[in-house]
Write a protein that holds these residues in place. Structure first.
Motif, short mmCIF file in Angstrom:
data_model
loop_
_atom_site.label_atom_id
_atom_site.label_comp_id
_atom_site.label_asym_id
_atom_site.label_seq_id
_atom_site.Cartn_x
_atom_site.Cartn_y
_atom_site.Cartn_z
N ASN A 90 0.86 -1.18 0.00
CA ASN A 90 0.00 0.00 0.00
C ASN A 90 0.90 1.23 0.00
O ASN A 90 1.93 1.25 0.68
CB ASN A 90 -0.89 -0.03 1.24
CG ASN A 90 -1.69 1.25 1.43
OD1 ASN A 90 -1.23 2.20 2.06
ND2 ASN A 90 -2.91 1.27 0.90
N ARG A 139 0.78 4.09 1.41
CA ARG A 139 0.95 4.80 2.67
C ARG A 139 1.51 3.91 3.77
O ARG A 139 2.32 4.33 4.58
CB ARG A 139 -0.39 5.39 3.13
CG ARG A 139 -0.30 6.16 4.47
CD ARG A 139 0.66 7.33 4.34
NE ARG A 139 0.90 7.98 5.63
CZ ARG A 139 1.81 7.62 6.52
NH1 ARG A 139 2.59 6.55 6.26
NH2 ARG A 139 1.97 8.28 7.64
N GLY A 153 3.88 0.15 8.01
CA GLY A 153 3.93 1.58 8.30
C GLY A 153 3.62 1.97 9.72
O GLY A 153 4.26 2.88 10.26
#
Length: 281
Positions: free
Chosen positions: A38, A40, A56
């Motif tokens: 992804n 982010r 993340g």
């Protein structure tokens, strides 16, 4: 075109994460395990489309479940992790130089192997640390039979369904209490209380008769959607009332460089909003 993975965990609420590249998809008839990238959150692990961890933001969850009890204790040498097969919890515990041994109890060896292959950035070599003992066993059975002596026990469980359900039982918590050394601390993951209030209520109902100090603390993990996440806290000591100056001194001596945890955040995490307080029996 990229796909959007929709997480339908909560009734009346959903979040979606864009999967730019699908790295693994079990696609079985039982549980569907997927790892995708992804933009982010980096690599994302889902089970039946429910986010389990991400590259993340996992640091928030792992730091708050390790640094809060270990620094509050102040002299933790023996730490037990129940679950945590991705290695992220072990990664953070092993940053504490005074910790002599970490016993990690994971029910499924395949989870460890899978995480080493697809999510190595979570463990960052923790499985190679000689202080880590990996025990492949049922966490409830291990806690029932262990000789104990743990200064901190961290229950890094999935939600109370399927294999993880037994880790939310009164019997399990009683065995964990017995496995603690004097002044030891038990911490548990208890979901997002705005969405999963019963998880916290049931755990606190079990903690109250067991521990002199039974409460929870909070942290906001973006991909665990619906509000801040609750972590159960149980101890017979007074570690929660540590003054900020002492906590700051321990933190400075630790040499930690966390991304979320600070001594101020540590103390503030125990300040509970009204709706969470009302979930506490």
């Amino acid at each position: 075109m990229a796909d959007w993975i929709r997480e339908p965990l909560h009734d009346g609420w959903a979040q979606a994460l864009r999967a730019d590249e699908m790295l693994y998809d079990s696609a079985t008839d039982h549980q569907r395990l997927r790892v995708f990238s992804n933009p982010r959150f980096g690599r994302v692990l889902t089970l039946d489309d429910v986010v389990q961890t991400t590259e993340g933001d996992n640091f928030i969850y792992h730091e708050m479940m390790t640094h809060v009890p270990i620094l509050a204790h102040g002299a933790a040498r023996q730490v037990c992790i129940v679950g945590g097969g991705d290695g992220g919890m072990a990664r953070e515990v092993l940053k504490h130089r005074r910790v002599e041994k970490v016993t990690m109890v994971e029910i499924d060896a395949a989870v460890v192997d899978f995480s080493k292959r697809y999510l190595p950035m979570l463990s960052k070599g923790a499985f190679d640390d000689p202080r880590l003992e990996l025990v492949i066993a049922d966490g409830a059975g291990f806690m029932r039979d262990t000789a104990g002596g743990f200064d901190v026990i961290i229950v890094d469980s999935t939600d109370p369904a399927g294999p993880g359900e037994v880790l939310f039982s009164d019997t399990f918590y009683g065995h964990a209490k017995r496995a603690l050394s004097p002044g030891g601390i038990l911490v548990t993951q208890n979901g997002v209380p705005f969405m999963q209030g019963a998880e916290l209520t049931n755990t606190m109902r079990a903690f109250k008769p067991l521990f002199a100090d039974a409460t929870c603390y909070l942290a906001t993990v973006p991909t665990y959607a619906g509000g801040p996440m609750a972590f159960g806290w149980g101890t017979d000591g007074d570690a929660r009332t540590l003054p900020l100056a002492e906590l700051a001194a321990r933190f400075a001596a630790s040499g930690l460089e966390p991304g979320y945890y600070t001594p101020e955040v540590h103390l503030a995490a125990f300040a509970l909003p009204g709706y969470v307080r009302r979930l506490m029996p």
